[in-house]
Design an enzyme around this catalytic site. Structure first.
Site, PDB file in Angstrom:
ATOM      1  N   PHE A 250      26.086 -99.254 108.081  1.00  0.00           N
ATOM      2  CA  PHE A 250      24.590 -99.311 108.268  1.00  0.00           C
ATOM      3  C   PHE A 250      24.034 -98.270 109.221  1.00  0.00           C
ATOM      4  O   PHE A 250      23.049 -98.423 109.700  1.00  0.00           O
ATOM      5  CB  PHE A 250      24.348-100.774 108.845  1.00  0.00           C
ATOM      6  CG  PHE A 250      25.080-102.004 108.409  1.00  0.00           C
ATOM      7  CD1 PHE A 250      24.959-101.988 106.798  1.00  0.00           C
ATOM      8  CD2 PHE A 250      26.188-102.569 108.850  1.00  0.00           C
ATOM      9  CE1 PHE A 250      25.380-103.267 106.222  1.00  0.00           C
ATOM     10  CE2 PHE A 250      26.921-103.649 108.134  1.00  0.00           C
ATOM     11  CZ  PHE A 250      26.669-103.789 106.976  1.00  0.00           C
ATOM     12  N   GLY A 477      29.902 -99.060 101.327  1.00  0.00           N
ATOM     13  CA  GLY A 477      29.812-100.415 100.786  1.00  0.00           C
ATOM     14  C   GLY A 477      28.935-100.669  99.380  1.00  0.00           C
ATOM     15  O   GLY A 477      29.171-101.681  98.640  1.00  0.00           O
ATOM     16  N   ASN A 644      23.225 -98.641  87.661  1.00  0.00           N
ATOM     17  CA  ASN A 644      24.044 -99.648  87.452  1.00  0.00           C
ATOM     18  C   ASN A 644      23.760-101.242  87.981  1.00  0.00           C
ATOM     19  O   ASN A 644      23.653-101.336  89.206  1.00  0.00           O
ATOM     20  CB  ASN A 644      25.405 -99.433  88.042  1.00  0.00           C
ATOM     21  CG  ASN A 644      26.513-100.421  87.498  1.00  0.00           C
ATOM     22  OD1 ASN A 644      26.848-100.637  86.167  1.00  0.00           O
ATOM     23  ND2 ASN A 644      27.287-101.027  88.497  1.00  0.00           N
ATOM     24  N   LYS A 646      24.371-104.243  88.474  1.00  0.00           N
ATOM     25  CA  LYS A 646      25.112-104.998  89.083  1.00  0.00           C
ATOM     26  C   LYS A 646      25.354-104.494  90.621  1.00  0.00           C
ATOM     27  O   LYS A 646      25.085-105.392  91.524  1.00  0.00           O
ATOM     28  CB  LYS A 646      26.443-105.310  88.577  1.00  0.00           C
ATOM     29  CG  LYS A 646      27.123-106.809  88.849  1.00  0.00           C
ATOM     30  CD  LYS A 646      28.616-106.704  88.022  1.00  0.00           C
ATOM     31  CE  LYS A 646      28.715-107.828  87.299  1.00  0.00           C
ATOM     32  NZ  LYS A 646      30.073-107.886  86.698  1.00  0.00           N
ATOM     33  N   GLU A 718      17.824 -98.626 101.304  1.00  0.00           N
ATOM     34  CA  GLU A 718      17.161 -99.033 102.564  1.00  0.00           C
ATOM     35  C   GLU A 718      15.740 -99.581 101.946  1.00  0.00           C
ATOM     36  O   GLU A 718      14.988-100.363 102.947  1.00  0.00           O
ATOM     37  CB  GLU A 718      16.867 -97.898 103.264  1.00  0.00           C
ATOM     38  CG  GLU A 718      18.156 -97.577 104.148  1.00  0.00           C
ATOM     39  CD  GLU A 718      18.525 -96.106 104.752  1.00  0.00           C
ATOM     40  OE1 GLU A 718      18.439 -95.214 104.086  1.00  0.00           O
ATOM     41  OE2 GLU A 718      18.632 -96.136 105.864  1.00  0.00           O
TER      42      GLU A 718
END
Ligand code: MOS
Length: 751
Positions: A250, A477, A644, A646, A718
Site C-alpha cells: 500500500f 497484491g 482481466n 476477476k 487507487e
C-alpha cells in the site's frame, strides 16, 4: 451472491496464476528464504522523540548467549554513499533521508539506535532488551494542531517554480464572496499506517565483500537495486534484489528504508547472511504512513447549482529532516468546472519519522474534503448531490485546458446510480429508519492521475510453443502476473496455460516499481509490444516456411496473417495454420526471443489523462451507540479497457475496503507527552475485518482509452479508494444530520 459481470466476462477471466502457491504456503516471502548460515538481527529503538544519545551500554548484550554483534553509530560499518560525518556533527539538513547508525542525534521516537545480531531470533530479541541507551533529551513537538501555525511553504516548492505544489489560482479567488450559496469547513485526517499483514523483512547476503543479494519486501526491485548500489557504492549489477511475493504494501515499500540499510550493514559486519523482520510495533515508525492533514475548503455556487468559486488549503505533516509532499489540494483543480479556483499547500515539520505515499496518497485525503464539501453545498442548495456534480461536470480539463484522453465518468454516475437505487435517497437527513437503525445514502466522485513509465519486457518462446515473459515488475497484491499473462496470451493467440510470467527479480528487464497505479499502463504496454514483436517474428518465419512449400500450403504469404490457438494462420478460409512448435522445429530453433521497451510519447502534452470513478454507499447508524455499519457499496470506474475482470474486481473491492477503514477505523494515536504512537498493534489500530465489510458491487465502463497505450488501459488500483471516505461521511450525514469532518467517524463523534 450477485454477479456484477456478464458470465462470459468472469468466465473468460483468469484466476490468479500464483493463487495455488499463495494459499498452499508454497510461495516464498522475503523472510522465508532458507539461506545457509543465516543469523538474525533485532533493532533497538529510541524511547525519546528528540535529543541525542550520550552513551550505549552494550557489554551485557554482547556477552549474552549466541550474540555476534551489537551495532550502533559507535561501531557501524561505513555506508560509503553517505557523506563523511561533519565535526562537530550537526543535525541533518532538511532533505536528508534518515541515515541509520550515522550519528548520535534522535529525530523521532522509535528511531533505530542499535541492532543486535545473534544466532537465533529469540537470542537476538533477548539481547536487544539488555542494551542500555542514555540520552540527552530535548523538547519535542509532535502535536499537529498545537504547532500548525508553524506550517510553511515546503523548501522543495520554494526552490522549484514549476512544482505542482506551488500556490495555484485561476480566475479570482475573492469571487467566493459573491457566490449566492457557499459553505466553509475544515476537514482533518489523522495519521494512518499501511499495516500490510506481512511485516517488512529482509535477508541480506554479501558475497566476497562486493556482491550483495537481498531478499527484501519492497515495491520496486530495480529502484531498490539502484538505491542500495548508490548507498554502498557498488556497480548496479553487483546488487541483486529479489521480491517475488509481497503480502501487501500500500505504498510502504516504495522507498528503501533505514532497516534495509541496517540489515545490509549487519551482514557486512558479521560476515554472515542476516535476516531482519520488523515487529508489528516497529511498523509504525519504520516504513512511513499517511500524514496527518488539515484542510480548509470554501466553495460557493449560484442558486441553480453552478460552482462559482473554490478555495482549498491543505497542510500536511512531515518530519524535521525530510519533506514529503502530497497531491492533497490538486484534485480540486481538475475535478469540476469552476471559473474561480485557488489552492494552497503547506507542510508542518514535526519530531516524527517521515510520512510516505499510502493508498491513493493526497488524492484520497483531498477528495475526502472536496467530496464532503460538495455534499455540504448540495445540501445548502437543496439539490441532489449527484445532480449537483453532473451540473458541474468538466467536459475538458479545467486546469490544463486540454481535452481528456477519454472520460466516461457520466456513464459511471449513471451506472452506479441505477445499480444502487439512488433515486430512493431522501434529501432530508434522518428520514429513513429501518429496524431501529438510521439509514443513509451517500455518494462521491473519484479521480486518479494516469502514470506511465518506460518499461521493458522479454518474451521467449520455447521449442514446444510455450512462452515465458519477463519483466522486473512487482506484485504487491493486485495480481500483476495474472494480468500480464492475460495480455501476453491475447497478443500471441495462446492459451494462458502456455504462458508463464516472471517478475520480482532485479536481473529481469528494467521496469518501474509498483506504485501510482502505473503497472498495467507501463509494464502491460511493454509486455504487449514484446509479444507483438515475437508474433511478427513467428509470422515472418511461417511465411518463409510457406514460401519453401513446407507448411503444406497452409500459410498464405500475401496478407491476413495472424495467430490463434498457438498457430499462425493465413487469410485462406480453410487455412489450418501451422503450429508455433512446427515453425521453431523447421527453423531448427530452440527458442525465439523478443525484448522491447515501451514508453509514453507526445500524447501526454496533447491530452489530460485520468482514471475516473464514483462510489455509492448505504450506512446504518445505531442512534443509541453511534455505531456506523456500511451495509452496501456500489463502486464504478472508468479506467479504459479492463484486462482481466476477476483480478480487476478484486482490486476494486480492496480499494473500497481501504476506504472504509479510512472512514471508520484507521487512526494512529500518539501520546504527545512522549511523542510516541500508542496504537501499535491490531488490537488498537483497527483495520476492517470481514465482519465490517458488506457486499461490494463493482462495475466498469470498460471502454478503451485509445490515447494512453496499446491496450487502452489506465490505472485501477487507487481510483478505487479515492472518494470512498467522503461517500461514507456523506451517507452518515444523510442518516443522522451530523456532518463529521474529522476521520475516522467513530461512535464518540455521533452521540
Ligand atoms: Mo501506492 S501509495 O502508489 O503503493
Amino acid at each position: 451472491m450477485k454477479r456484477q459481470f456478464a458470465d462470459n466476462e468472469l468466465d473468460t477471466s483468469l484466476s490468479r496464476v500464483d493463487g495455488n502457491e499463495k494459499v498452499s504456503g508454497a510461495a516464498t516471502y522475503s523472510a522465508e528464504y532458507a539461506v545457509p548460515g543465516l543469523v538474525h538481527a533485532v533493532l533497538v529503538t529510541s524511547n525519546i522523540a528528540k535529543g541525542s544519545i550520550t552513551a550505549i551500554e552494550s557489554r551485557e548484550a554482547e556477552t549474552a548467549p549466541g550474540v555476534l554483534a551489537v551495532i550502533s553509530h559507535l561501531n557501524a560499518p561505513a555506508v560509503p554513499g553517505w557523506p563523511a560525518l561533519k565535526q562537530p556533527a550537526e543535525r541533518a539538513p532538511v532533505g536528508t533521508a534518515f541515515r541509520v547508525f550515522y550519528d548520535a542525534f534522535i529525530y523521532f521516537d522509535g528511531q533505530p539506535v542499535a541492532m543486535v545480531v545473534a544466532d537465533t531470533q529469540e537470542r537476538a530479541i533477548h539481547a536487544a532488551a539488555l542494551v542500555r541507551v542514555t540520552y540527552q533529551q530535548e523538547t519535542h513537538q509532535t502535536h499537529f494542531e498545537r504547532n500548525v501555525k508553524s506550517a510553511g511553504i515546503p523548501q522543495n516548492v520554494q526552490r522549484s517554480k514549476n512544482s505542482p505544489f506551488q500556490d495555484y489560482g485561476r480566475g479570482d479567488a475573492d469571487a467566493i464572496a459573491e457566490a449566492e450559496v457557499r459553505i466553509e469547513a475544515e476537514y482533518t485526517i489523522p495519521t494512518q499506517h499501511h499495516q500490510p499483514l506481512e511485516p517488512h523483512a529482509i535477508i541480506a547476503v554479501w558475497e566476497a565483500n562486493d556482491k550483495l543479494t537481498v531478499y527484501d519486501k519492497n515495491q520496486g526491485v530495480k529502484s531498490a537495486q539502484g538505491q542500495l548500489a548508490q548507498a554502498f557504492k557498488l556497480p548496479r549489477d553487483n546488487v541483486q534484489v529479489v521480491s517475488k511475493y509481497i503480502g501487501g504494501a500500500f505504498g510502504s515499500g516504495i522507498r528503501v528504508w533505514p532497516h534495509t540499510i541496517a540489515a545490509v550493514m549487519a551482514a557486512k559486519q558479521v560476515k554472515r547472511p542476516v535476516k531482519l523482520v520488523l515487529g508489528r510495533d516497529q511498523m509504525f515508525t519504520s516504513v512511513g504512513y499517511r500524514p496527518y492533514t488539515a484542510q480548509k475548503l470554501r466553495i460557493g455556487a449560484s442558486k441553480d447549482g453552478r460552482l462559482h468559486a473554490m478555495v482549498h488549503e491543505g497542510t500536511g505533516q512531515t518530519s524535521m529532516y525530510e519533506e514529503h509532499l502530497e497531491r492533497t489540494v490538486l484534485a480540486t483543480r481538475a475535478m469540476y468546472t469552476c471559473p474561480n479556483v485557488s489552492t494552497r499547500y503547506r507542510l508542518l515539520p514535526l519530531d516524527v519519522n517521515t510520512p510516505t505515499w499510502m493508498r491513493g496518497p493526497g488524492d484520497a485525503t483531498g477528495m475526502f474534503a472536496l467530496e464532503s464539501a460538495m455534499d455540504e453545498l448540495a445540501f445548502a442548495l437543496k439539490m441532489d448531490p449527484l445532480e449537483f456534480r453532473l451540473k458541474n461536470y468538466a467536459e475538458t480539463d479545467p486546469e490544463r485546458n486540454l481535452p481528456w484522453s477519454a472520460k466516461s465518468l457520466r456513464e459511471c454516475y449513471k451506472l452506479g446510480a441505477e445499480k444502487f437505487g439512488w433515486e430512493n435517497r431522501q434529501i432530508e437527513p434522518a428520514s429513513i429508519r429501518r429496524k431501529g437503525m438510521l439509514v443513509g445514502y451517500g455518494m462521491a466522485s473519484s479521480l486518479y492521475g494516469f502514470h506511465r513509465h518506460p518499461s521493458k519486457a522479454r518474451a521467449v518462446m520455447r521449442a514446444d510453443g510455450s512462452v515465458t515473459v519477463q519483466s522486473a515488475t512487482m506484485d504487491i497484491g493486485p495480481g500483476t502476473g495474472t494480468a500480464m499473462t492475460r495480455i501476453a496470451a491475447k497478443v500471441l493467440g495462446l492459451n494462458a496455460k502456455k504462458v508463464k510470467f516472471e517478475l520480482g527479480h532485479s536481473n529481469l528487464p528494467d521496469a518501474p516499481g509498483q506504485n501510482g497505479s502505473a503497472t498495467i499502463p507501463s509494464v502491460g504496454s511493454a509486455v504487449h509490444v514484446a509479444c507483438e514483436a515475437l508474433k511478427s517474428k513467428l509470422i515472418a518465419l511461417a511465411v518463409k516456411m510457406s514460401e519453401a512449400g513446407k507448411s503444406g500450403g497452409q500459410v498464405v504469404v500475401t496478407d491476413g496473417q495472424g495467430v490463434r490457438n498457438g498457430r499462425v494462420f493465413g487469410s485462406g478460409a480453410d487455412d489450418e495454420g501451422v503450429s508455433f512448435a512446427d515453425i521453431l522445429k523447421y527453423h531448427k530453433l530452440n527458442e525465439l526471443e523478443a525484448t522491447e521497451e515501451s514508453k509514453p510519447g507526445p500524447e501526454r502534452d496533447q491530452y489530460s489523462m485520468f482514471s475516473f470513478g464514483c462510489h455509492f454507499v448505504e450506512v446504518h447508524v445505531n442512534p443509541l451507540t453511534g455505531e456506523v455499519r456500511v451495509v452496501r457499496v456500489v463502486t464504478c470506474a472508468d479506467v479504459g479497457a479492463i484486462i482481466n475482470y476477476k483480478t480487476a474486481r478484486s482490486q476494486s473491492i480492496g480499494g473500497v475496503v481501504g476506504g472504509i477503514g479510512m472512514a471508520l477505523m484507521e487512526h494512529s494515536e500518539m501520546d504527545h507527552r512522549f511523542g510516541r504512537y500508542v496504537t501499535t498493534d491490531f488490537a488498537s489500530y483497527h483495520i476492517p475485518v470481514h465482519a465490517d465489510i458488506p457486499p461490494i458491487e463493482v462495475y466498469y465502463v470498460d471502454k478503451p482509452d485509445v490515447h494512453v497505450n496499446p491496450m487502452g488501459s489506465k490505472g485501477l488500483g487507487e481510483i478505487a479508494i479515492v472518494g470512498v471516505a467522503g461517500a461514507v461521511a456523506n451517507a452518515v450525514f444523510n442518516a443522522t444530520g451530523k456532518r463529521i469532518r474529522t476521520l475516522p467517524i467513530t461512535p464518540d463523534k455521533l452521540i
